[in-house]
Write an enzyme that holds these catalytic residues in place. Structure first.
Site, short mmCIF file in Angstrom:
data_model
loop_
_atom_site.label_atom_id
_atom_site.label_comp_id
_atom_site.label_asym_id
_atom_site.label_seq_id
_atom_site.Cartn_x
_atom_site.Cartn_y
_atom_site.Cartn_z
N HIS A 68 8.35 -1.94 3.23
CA HIS A 68 8.42 -2.26 1.80
C HIS A 68 9.89 -2.51 1.44
O HIS A 68 10.66 -1.56 1.27
CB HIS A 68 7.84 -1.12 0.96
CG HIS A 68 6.38 -0.91 1.17
ND1 HIS A 68 5.44 -1.86 0.80
CD2 HIS A 68 5.69 0.10 1.74
CE1 HIS A 68 4.23 -1.43 1.10
NE2 HIS A 68 4.35 -0.24 1.68
N GLU A 93 2.98 -2.66 6.54
CA GLU A 93 2.74 -2.88 5.10
C GLU A 93 3.83 -3.76 4.49
O GLU A 93 4.36 -3.45 3.42
CB GLU A 93 2.72 -1.55 4.34
CG GLU A 93 1.75 -0.52 4.89
CD GLU A 93 1.70 0.77 4.08
OE1 GLU A 93 2.26 0.81 2.97
OE2 GLU A 93 1.09 1.73 4.57
N ASN A 96 3.31 6.72 10.67
CA ASN A 96 3.56 5.58 9.77
C ASN A 96 4.40 6.05 8.58
O ASN A 96 4.17 7.13 8.05
CB ASN A 96 2.21 5.05 9.27
CG ASN A 96 2.31 3.70 8.59
OD1 ASN A 96 2.90 2.77 9.14
ND2 ASN A 96 1.75 3.57 7.40
N ASP A 152 6.11 -6.03 2.49
CA ASP A 152 6.27 -6.87 1.29
C ASP A 152 7.74 -6.83 0.89
O ASP A 152 8.48 -5.93 1.29
CB ASP A 152 5.32 -6.50 0.13
CG ASP A 152 5.31 -5.04 -0.24
OD1 ASP A 152 6.31 -4.33 0.01
OD2 ASP A 152 4.31 -4.59 -0.83
N GLU A 181 3.73 9.13 6.18
CA GLU A 181 4.83 9.57 5.30
C GLU A 181 5.09 11.08 5.38
O GLU A 181 5.17 11.76 4.35
CB GLU A 181 4.55 9.12 3.86
CG GLU A 181 4.36 7.62 3.76
CD GLU A 181 3.89 7.12 2.39
OE1 GLU A 181 3.72 7.94 1.47
OE2 GLU A 181 3.70 5.90 2.24
O1 G3I Z 1 -9.98 3.88 -7.95
C1 G3I Z 1 -9.42 3.94 -9.27
C2 G3I Z 1 -10.35 3.32 -10.26
O2 G3I Z 1 -11.54 4.05 -10.30
C3 G3I Z 1 -9.68 3.27 -11.62
O3 G3I Z 1 -10.48 2.59 -12.52
C4 G3I Z 1 -8.32 2.58 -11.54
C5 G3I Z 1 -7.57 2.60 -12.86
O4 G3I Z 1 -6.18 2.49 -12.67
O5 G3I Z 1 -7.54 3.23 -10.59
C6 G3I Z 1 -8.10 3.21 -9.28
O6 G3I Z 1 -7.24 3.84 -8.38
C7 G3I Z 1 -6.08 3.13 -8.02
C8 G3I Z 1 -6.11 2.88 -6.53
O7 G3I Z 1 -4.90 2.27 -6.12
C9 G3I Z 1 -7.28 2.00 -6.11
O8 G3I Z 1 -7.19 0.76 -6.72
C10 G3I Z 1 -4.86 3.96 -8.39
O9 G3I Z 1 -4.75 4.07 -9.79
C11 G3I Z 1 -3.62 3.35 -7.82
O10 G3I Z 1 -2.53 4.27 -8.00
C12 G3I Z 1 -3.79 3.11 -6.34
O11 G3I Z 1 -2.59 2.53 -5.86
C13 G3I Z 1 -2.48 2.41 -4.46
C14 G3I Z 1 -1.32 3.27 -3.97
O12 G3I Z 1 -1.18 3.10 -2.57
C15 G3I Z 1 -1.52 4.74 -4.27
O13 G3I Z 1 -0.52 5.50 -3.70
C16 G3I Z 1 -2.19 0.96 -4.13
O14 G3I Z 1 -3.32 0.16 -4.48
C17 G3I Z 1 -1.87 0.79 -2.65
O15 G3I Z 1 -1.40 -0.49 -2.40
C18 G3I Z 1 -0.80 1.79 -2.25
O16 G3I Z 1 -0.59 1.68 -0.85
C19 G3I Z 1 0.44 2.50 -0.28
C20 G3I Z 1 0.02 2.81 1.14
O17 G3I Z 1 -1.27 3.38 1.17
C21 G3I Z 1 1.04 3.72 1.83
N1 G3I Z 1 2.37 3.17 1.75
C22 G3I Z 1 2.83 2.78 0.42
C23 G3I Z 1 1.82 1.83 -0.24
C24 G3I Z 1 2.31 1.34 -1.58
O18 G3I Z 1 2.41 2.40 -2.50
#
Ligand code: G3I
Length: 349
Positions: free
Chosen positions: A237, A266, A201, A268, A160
Protein backbone atom coordinates in the site's frame (compact mmCIF):
# COMPACT_ATOMS: atom_id res chain seq x y z
CA UNK A 1 13.82 -12.26 -25.26
CA UNK A 2 14.20 -10.59 -21.87
CA UNK A 3 14.50 -12.84 -18.82
CA UNK A 4 13.34 -12.13 -15.29
CA UNK A 5 16.91 -11.15 -14.43
CA UNK A 6 17.60 -8.55 -17.08
CA UNK A 7 14.17 -6.97 -17.12
CA UNK A 8 15.28 -4.05 -14.99
CA UNK A 9 17.77 -2.92 -17.59
CA UNK A 10 15.15 -2.33 -20.24
CA UNK A 11 12.13 -1.50 -18.22
CA UNK A 12 12.89 2.14 -17.46
CA UNK A 13 13.01 3.10 -21.13
CA UNK A 14 9.88 1.14 -21.94
CA UNK A 15 8.03 2.69 -19.04
CA UNK A 16 8.77 6.17 -20.22
CA UNK A 17 7.11 5.18 -23.49
CA UNK A 18 4.32 3.27 -21.82
CA UNK A 19 3.07 6.03 -19.57
CA UNK A 20 2.89 8.51 -22.41
CA UNK A 21 1.43 6.29 -25.12
CA UNK A 22 -2.24 5.83 -25.86
CA UNK A 23 -3.91 3.18 -23.72
CA UNK A 24 -5.49 0.17 -25.42
CA UNK A 25 -9.25 -0.17 -25.15
CA UNK A 26 -10.60 -2.08 -22.15
CA UNK A 27 -12.17 -4.69 -24.40
CA UNK A 28 -9.18 -5.38 -26.60
CA UNK A 29 -8.01 -8.76 -27.88
CA UNK A 30 -6.83 -11.36 -25.40
CA UNK A 31 -3.23 -10.34 -26.07
CA UNK A 32 -3.92 -6.92 -24.60
CA UNK A 33 -4.84 -8.27 -21.17
CA UNK A 34 -2.71 -8.18 -18.06
CA UNK A 35 -2.99 -11.93 -17.66
CA UNK A 36 -1.73 -12.45 -21.21
CA UNK A 37 1.19 -10.10 -20.54
CA UNK A 38 1.99 -11.98 -17.32
CA UNK A 39 1.91 -15.40 -18.99
CA UNK A 40 5.33 -17.02 -19.00
CA UNK A 41 6.79 -14.50 -16.55
CA UNK A 42 6.50 -16.83 -13.57
CA UNK A 43 4.47 -14.21 -11.71
CA UNK A 44 0.69 -14.31 -11.46
CA UNK A 45 -1.31 -11.11 -11.74
CA UNK A 46 -4.06 -10.90 -9.15
CA UNK A 47 -6.74 -8.62 -7.82
CA UNK A 48 -8.74 -8.33 -4.64
CA UNK A 49 -12.40 -8.93 -5.41
CA UNK A 50 -15.37 -7.10 -3.93
CA UNK A 51 -18.12 -9.73 -3.89
CA UNK A 52 -20.97 -7.22 -4.14
CA UNK A 53 -19.42 -5.74 -7.25
CA UNK A 54 -18.82 -9.20 -8.69
CA UNK A 55 -22.50 -10.04 -8.24
CA UNK A 56 -24.00 -6.76 -9.44
CA UNK A 57 -21.61 -5.12 -11.89
CA UNK A 58 -21.21 -6.96 -15.20
CA UNK A 59 -18.41 -4.69 -16.48
CA UNK A 60 -16.45 -5.28 -13.28
CA UNK A 61 -17.03 -9.01 -13.51
CA UNK A 62 -15.82 -9.12 -17.12
CA UNK A 63 -12.61 -7.32 -16.23
CA UNK A 64 -11.84 -9.59 -13.26
CA UNK A 65 -12.22 -12.59 -15.57
CA UNK A 66 -10.29 -11.14 -18.49
CA UNK A 67 -7.39 -9.34 -16.84
CA UNK A 68 -6.35 -11.47 -13.84
CA UNK A 69 -5.25 -15.04 -13.21
CA UNK A 70 -5.39 -14.87 -9.41
CA UNK A 71 -8.08 -13.54 -7.08
CA UNK A 72 -8.23 -12.67 -3.38
CA UNK A 73 -11.40 -12.05 -1.40
CA UNK A 74 -11.25 -8.44 -0.25
CA UNK A 75 -13.41 -9.23 2.79
CA UNK A 76 -15.41 -12.46 2.63
CA UNK A 77 -12.74 -14.85 3.93
CA UNK A 78 -12.05 -12.77 7.04
CA UNK A 79 -13.13 -14.12 10.41
CA UNK A 80 -16.16 -11.83 10.92
CA UNK A 81 -17.51 -12.92 7.53
CA UNK A 82 -16.67 -16.63 7.69
CA UNK A 83 -17.60 -17.40 11.32
CA UNK A 84 -20.03 -14.63 12.37
CA UNK A 85 -21.31 -16.76 15.28
CA UNK A 86 -19.11 -19.18 17.14
CA UNK A 87 -19.06 -22.50 15.30
CA UNK A 88 -21.45 -21.27 12.58
CA UNK A 89 -19.73 -20.77 9.30
CA UNK A 90 -21.02 -18.82 6.31
CA UNK A 91 -19.14 -20.14 3.34
CA UNK A 92 -21.47 -18.95 0.59
CA UNK A 93 -19.82 -15.67 -0.54
CA UNK A 94 -16.32 -17.15 -0.42
CA UNK A 95 -17.49 -20.28 -2.24
CA UNK A 96 -18.90 -18.03 -4.98
CA UNK A 97 -15.45 -16.54 -5.47
CA UNK A 98 -13.84 -19.98 -5.59
CA UNK A 99 -16.41 -21.08 -8.21
CA UNK A 100 -15.85 -17.92 -10.24
CA UNK A 101 -12.09 -18.49 -10.16
CA UNK A 102 -12.46 -22.08 -11.27
CA UNK A 103 -14.71 -21.08 -14.16
CA UNK A 104 -12.14 -18.53 -15.29
CA UNK A 105 -8.95 -20.52 -14.85
CA UNK A 106 -7.79 -18.49 -11.86
CA UNK A 107 -6.12 -19.44 -8.58
CA UNK A 108 -7.33 -18.16 -5.20
CA UNK A 109 -5.18 -16.52 -2.49
CA UNK A 110 -6.75 -16.93 0.93
CA UNK A 111 -6.93 -13.81 3.11
CA UNK A 112 -6.74 -14.13 6.09
CA UNK A 113 -6.80 -16.60 9.01
CA UNK A 114 -5.41 -14.64 11.97
CA UNK A 115 -5.70 -10.86 12.21
CA UNK A 116 -6.39 -8.24 14.88
CA UNK A 117 -9.02 -6.60 12.64
CA UNK A 118 -12.44 -7.62 11.27
CA UNK A 119 -13.00 -10.19 13.97
CA UNK A 120 -16.56 -11.04 15.09
CA UNK A 121 -17.79 -9.45 18.31
CA UNK A 122 -18.43 -12.84 19.95
CA UNK A 123 -14.70 -13.42 19.75
CA UNK A 124 -13.44 -10.05 20.92
CA UNK A 125 -16.14 -9.17 23.46
CA UNK A 126 -16.63 -12.45 25.28
CA UNK A 127 -14.05 -13.08 27.95
CA UNK A 128 -12.50 -16.40 27.02
CA UNK A 129 -9.69 -18.02 28.96
CA UNK A 130 -6.35 -18.47 27.16
CA UNK A 131 -7.04 -22.20 26.87
CA UNK A 132 -10.43 -21.53 25.31
CA UNK A 133 -8.97 -18.98 22.90
CA UNK A 134 -6.32 -21.44 21.80
CA UNK A 135 -9.02 -24.00 21.05
CA UNK A 136 -11.11 -21.39 19.23
CA UNK A 137 -8.18 -20.33 17.06
CA UNK A 138 -7.26 -23.92 16.27
CA UNK A 139 -10.84 -24.84 15.35
CA UNK A 140 -11.22 -21.74 13.16
CA UNK A 141 -8.02 -22.27 11.23
CA UNK A 142 -8.54 -26.00 10.76
CA UNK A 143 -12.17 -25.65 9.74
CA UNK A 144 -11.55 -22.83 7.28
CA UNK A 145 -8.46 -24.32 5.65
CA UNK A 146 -10.08 -27.75 5.43
CA UNK A 147 -13.15 -26.25 3.76
CA UNK A 148 -11.01 -24.71 1.02
CA UNK A 149 -8.52 -27.59 0.79
CA UNK A 150 -7.22 -27.88 -2.77
CA UNK A 151 -9.08 -24.71 -3.77
CA UNK A 152 -7.00 -22.01 -2.09
CA UNK A 153 -3.36 -22.27 -3.09
CA UNK A 154 -1.87 -19.69 -0.73
CA UNK A 155 -3.03 -18.51 2.69
CA UNK A 156 -2.16 -15.34 4.54
CA UNK A 157 -1.98 -17.29 7.77
CA UNK A 158 -1.10 -14.36 10.02
CA UNK A 159 -1.67 -10.78 8.95
CA UNK A 160 0.02 -7.65 10.33
CA UNK A 161 1.55 -9.19 13.46
CA UNK A 162 4.39 -6.65 13.86
CA UNK A 163 4.47 -2.97 14.80
CA UNK A 164 6.56 -0.53 12.76
CA UNK A 165 9.44 -0.83 15.25
CA UNK A 166 9.60 -4.60 14.84
CA UNK A 167 7.98 -5.52 18.16
CA UNK A 168 5.03 -7.90 18.12
CA UNK A 169 1.67 -6.18 17.87
CA UNK A 170 -0.47 -6.22 21.00
CA UNK A 171 -3.44 -8.37 19.98
CA UNK A 172 -5.91 -10.71 21.63
CA UNK A 173 -3.67 -13.56 20.46
CA UNK A 174 -0.36 -12.23 21.75
CA UNK A 175 -1.89 -11.19 25.07
CA UNK A 176 -3.52 -14.54 25.73
CA UNK A 177 -1.36 -17.10 23.95
CA UNK A 178 2.09 -15.51 23.80
CA UNK A 179 4.26 -15.33 20.66
CA UNK A 180 3.94 -19.08 20.05
CA UNK A 181 0.50 -18.51 18.51
CA UNK A 182 2.21 -17.70 15.20
CA UNK A 183 3.97 -21.05 14.89
CA UNK A 184 0.82 -22.83 16.06
CA UNK A 185 -1.27 -21.09 13.40
CA UNK A 186 1.09 -22.28 10.66
CA UNK A 187 1.15 -25.84 12.01
CA UNK A 188 -2.64 -26.05 12.20
CA UNK A 189 -3.09 -24.63 8.70
CA UNK A 190 -0.54 -27.10 7.34
CA UNK A 191 -2.28 -30.03 9.00
CA UNK A 192 -5.55 -28.98 7.34
CA UNK A 193 -4.07 -28.61 3.83
CA UNK A 194 -0.48 -29.83 3.48
CA UNK A 195 -0.25 -28.55 -0.10
CA UNK A 196 -1.27 -24.94 0.51
CA UNK A 197 1.53 -22.37 0.65
CA UNK A 198 1.44 -20.56 3.96
CA UNK A 199 2.34 -16.87 4.22
CA UNK A 200 3.17 -14.10 6.61
CA UNK A 201 1.66 -10.83 5.35
CA UNK A 202 1.99 -7.15 6.27
CA UNK A 203 2.19 -3.54 5.06
CA UNK A 204 5.22 -1.20 5.22
CA UNK A 205 7.43 -4.27 4.98
CA UNK A 206 8.38 -3.93 1.29
CA UNK A 207 11.72 -2.21 1.81
CA UNK A 208 14.39 -2.96 4.40
CA UNK A 209 13.36 -1.48 7.75
CA UNK A 210 12.71 -2.49 11.36
CA UNK A 211 9.48 -4.25 10.45
CA UNK A 212 10.86 -6.28 7.56
CA UNK A 213 13.96 -7.08 9.69
CA UNK A 214 11.60 -8.55 12.27
CA UNK A 215 9.90 -10.65 9.58
CA UNK A 216 13.26 -11.80 8.31
CA UNK A 217 14.33 -12.91 11.79
CA UNK A 218 10.96 -14.59 12.43
CA UNK A 219 11.03 -16.44 9.11
CA UNK A 220 14.54 -17.69 9.80
CA UNK A 221 13.60 -18.78 13.29
CA UNK A 222 10.41 -20.57 12.25
CA UNK A 223 12.16 -22.35 9.38
CA UNK A 224 14.95 -23.52 11.69
CA UNK A 225 12.28 -24.93 14.02
CA UNK A 226 10.65 -26.82 11.16
CA UNK A 227 7.48 -24.72 11.21
CA UNK A 228 5.70 -25.01 7.83
CA UNK A 229 6.03 -21.43 6.61
CA UNK A 230 6.44 -20.97 2.87
CA UNK A 231 5.99 -17.33 1.98
CA UNK A 232 6.48 -13.67 2.81
CA UNK A 233 3.71 -11.33 1.67
CA UNK A 234 4.21 -7.63 1.16
CA UNK A 235 0.92 -5.80 0.82
CA UNK A 236 2.34 -2.82 -1.07
CA UNK A 237 0.00 0.00 0.00
CA UNK A 238 1.99 2.94 -1.32
CA UNK A 239 1.38 6.64 -1.91
CA UNK A 240 3.03 8.89 -4.50
CA UNK A 241 3.47 11.57 -1.82
CA UNK A 242 5.75 9.28 0.18
CA UNK A 243 8.00 8.05 -2.63
CA UNK A 244 8.76 4.38 -3.06
CA UNK A 245 11.02 2.06 -1.05
CA UNK A 246 14.37 1.87 -2.84
CA UNK A 247 15.47 -1.26 -1.02
CA UNK A 248 12.52 -3.38 -2.09
CA UNK A 249 14.54 -5.65 -4.37
CA UNK A 250 17.22 -6.16 -1.71
CA UNK A 251 14.47 -7.08 0.72
CA UNK A 252 12.81 -9.54 -1.63
CA UNK A 253 16.20 -11.03 -2.43
CA UNK A 254 17.05 -11.75 1.20
CA UNK A 255 13.81 -13.70 1.61
CA UNK A 256 14.62 -15.48 -1.65
CA UNK A 257 17.88 -16.55 -0.04
CA UNK A 258 15.99 -18.04 2.91
CA UNK A 259 14.22 -20.31 0.45
CA UNK A 260 10.72 -18.91 0.95
CA UNK A 261 8.39 -17.60 -1.72
CA UNK A 262 7.51 -13.93 -1.83
CA UNK A 263 4.43 -12.15 -3.14
CA UNK A 264 3.08 -8.64 -3.44
CA UNK A 265 -0.39 -9.14 -2.08
CA UNK A 266 -2.35 -5.85 -1.95
CA UNK A 267 -0.69 -3.30 -4.18
CA UNK A 268 -2.22 0.13 -4.60
CA UNK A 269 -0.64 3.56 -4.97
CA UNK A 270 -2.78 6.38 -3.65
CA UNK A 271 -2.32 10.11 -4.17
CA UNK A 272 -3.54 13.39 -2.74
CA UNK A 273 -6.43 14.52 -4.93
CA UNK A 274 -6.89 16.04 -7.42
CA UNK A 275 -5.26 13.75 -9.92
CA UNK A 276 -2.77 15.27 -12.34
CA UNK A 277 -0.49 13.84 -15.01
CA UNK A 278 2.64 14.00 -12.87
CA UNK A 279 1.01 12.08 -10.02
CA UNK A 280 -0.32 9.50 -12.49
CA UNK A 281 3.14 9.04 -13.95
CA UNK A 282 4.60 8.63 -10.46
CA UNK A 283 1.85 6.16 -9.67
CA UNK A 284 2.77 4.05 -12.68
CA UNK A 285 6.36 4.09 -11.48
CA UNK A 286 5.25 2.89 -8.03
CA UNK A 287 3.23 -0.04 -9.39
CA UNK A 288 6.09 -0.92 -11.72
CA UNK A 289 8.81 -0.69 -9.04
CA UNK A 290 7.19 -3.44 -6.97
CA UNK A 291 6.51 -5.56 -10.02
CA UNK A 292 10.11 -5.25 -11.19
CA UNK A 293 11.35 -6.41 -7.78
CA UNK A 294 9.05 -9.40 -8.07
CA UNK A 295 10.15 -10.24 -11.62
CA UNK A 296 13.79 -9.94 -10.68
CA UNK A 297 13.48 -12.31 -7.75
CA UNK A 298 13.73 -16.06 -8.09
CA UNK A 299 10.79 -17.04 -5.92
CA UNK A 300 8.37 -14.11 -6.18
CA UNK A 301 5.24 -15.81 -7.45
CA UNK A 302 2.43 -13.30 -7.54
CA UNK A 303 1.56 -9.62 -7.72
CA UNK A 304 -1.94 -8.71 -6.59
CA UNK A 305 -3.59 -5.29 -6.72
CA UNK A 306 -5.98 -4.39 -3.90
CA UNK A 307 -8.89 -3.64 -6.17
CA UNK A 308 -8.28 -2.74 -9.79
CA UNK A 309 -10.73 0.13 -10.14
CA UNK A 310 -11.44 3.34 -8.24
CA UNK A 311 -15.13 2.45 -8.53
CA UNK A 312 -14.75 0.20 -5.46
CA UNK A 313 -11.46 1.16 -3.82
CA UNK A 314 -11.22 1.23 0.00
CA UNK A 315 -8.79 4.19 -0.10
CA UNK A 316 -11.04 7.32 -0.21
CA UNK A 317 -13.09 6.04 2.72
CA UNK A 318 -10.01 5.73 4.92
CA UNK A 319 -7.62 8.47 3.75
CA UNK A 320 -9.35 11.82 3.64
CA UNK A 321 -8.62 13.75 0.44
CA UNK A 322 -6.77 10.83 -1.16
CA UNK A 323 -7.75 8.36 -3.84
CA UNK A 324 -7.20 7.25 -7.42
CA UNK A 325 -5.12 4.40 -6.00
CA UNK A 326 -5.88 1.65 -8.52
CA UNK A 327 -4.91 0.96 -12.16
CA UNK A 328 -8.39 1.69 -13.62
CA UNK A 329 -10.56 4.78 -13.24
CA UNK A 330 -14.09 4.77 -11.85
CA UNK A 331 -15.29 4.55 -15.45
CA UNK A 332 -13.09 1.44 -15.85
CA UNK A 333 -10.72 3.20 -18.22
CA UNK A 334 -7.10 2.03 -17.93
CA UNK A 335 -4.71 4.56 -16.35
CA UNK A 336 -1.00 4.96 -17.10
CA UNK A 337 -0.48 2.67 -14.08
CA UNK A 338 -2.30 -0.13 -15.83
CA UNK A 339 -0.06 0.32 -18.84
CA UNK A 340 3.04 0.40 -16.65
CA UNK A 341 2.07 -2.99 -15.18
CA UNK A 342 1.29 -4.33 -18.64
CA UNK A 343 4.59 -3.25 -20.20
CA UNK A 344 6.69 -4.35 -17.22
CA UNK A 345 5.21 -7.83 -17.58
CA UNK A 346 5.59 -7.86 -21.35
CA UNK A 347 9.29 -7.13 -21.12
CA UNK A 348 9.83 -10.02 -18.75
CA UNK A 349 8.37 -12.71 -21.01
O1 G3I B 1 -20.09 -5.62 6.01
C1 G3I B 1 -20.48 -4.31 6.42
C2 G3I B 1 -21.86 -4.00 5.92
O2 G3I B 1 -22.77 -4.88 6.50
C3 G3I B 1 -22.20 -2.55 6.24
O3 G3I B 1 -23.42 -2.22 5.68
C4 G3I B 1 -21.13 -1.61 5.70
C5 G3I B 1 -21.38 -0.16 6.09
O4 G3I B 1 -20.19 0.59 6.10
O5 G3I B 1 -19.89 -1.99 6.22
C6 G3I B 1 -19.51 -3.31 5.86
O6 G3I B 1 -18.24 -3.59 6.37
C7 G3I B 1 -17.15 -2.97 5.73
C8 G3I B 1 -16.24 -4.04 5.17
O7 G3I B 1 -15.08 -3.45 4.62
C9 G3I B 1 -16.93 -4.87 4.09
O8 G3I B 1 -17.30 -4.07 3.02
C10 G3I B 1 -16.39 -2.14 6.75
O9 G3I B 1 -17.18 -1.05 7.17
C11 G3I B 1 -15.10 -1.64 6.18
O10 G3I B 1 -14.32 -1.04 7.23
C12 G3I B 1 -14.31 -2.79 5.60
O11 G3I B 1 -13.12 -2.26 5.07
C13 G3I B 1 -12.15 -3.21 4.66
C14 G3I B 1 -10.90 -3.07 5.53
O12 G3I B 1 -9.91 -3.98 5.07
C15 G3I B 1 -11.17 -3.31 7.00
O13 G3I B 1 -10.00 -3.29 7.72
C16 G3I B 1 -11.79 -2.94 3.22
O14 G3I B 1 -12.93 -3.19 2.40
C17 G3I B 1 -10.62 -3.81 2.78
O15 G3I B 1 -10.16 -3.39 1.53
C18 G3I B 1 -9.49 -3.68 3.77
O16 G3I B 1 -8.45 -4.56 3.39
C19 G3I B 1 -7.25 -4.54 4.18
C20 G3I B 1 -6.66 -5.93 4.12
O17 G3I B 1 -7.62 -6.90 4.53
C21 G3I B 1 -5.40 -6.03 4.97
N1 G3I B 1 -4.44 -5.01 4.60
C22 G3I B 1 -4.95 -3.64 4.57
C23 G3I B 1 -6.19 -3.55 3.67
C24 G3I B 1 -6.68 -2.13 3.55
O18 G3I B 1 -7.12 -1.63 4.78
Amino acid sequence: MATRRNVLAVVALALATAVSSAAPAVAGSDNDTLRAAARGSGVRIGTAVDMNALANDAEYRALVAAQFDSVTAENVMKWEAIEPQQGQYDWAPADRLVDFAKANGQVVRGHTLVWHNQNPSWLTEDAFTPAQLRQILRDHIKTQVRHFKGKVYQWDVVNEVFNEDGTLRDTIWLRNLGPGYIADAFRWAHEADPKAKLYLNDYNNEGINAKSDAYYALTKQLRSQGVPIHGYGMQGHLGVQYGFPGSVFDNVRRFDALGVQTAFTEVDVRMILPVDATKEQAQGYGFSTLLQACLLARHCVSYTVWGFTDRYSWVPGVFDGQGSATPYTEALEPKPAREAIFHTFQLAR
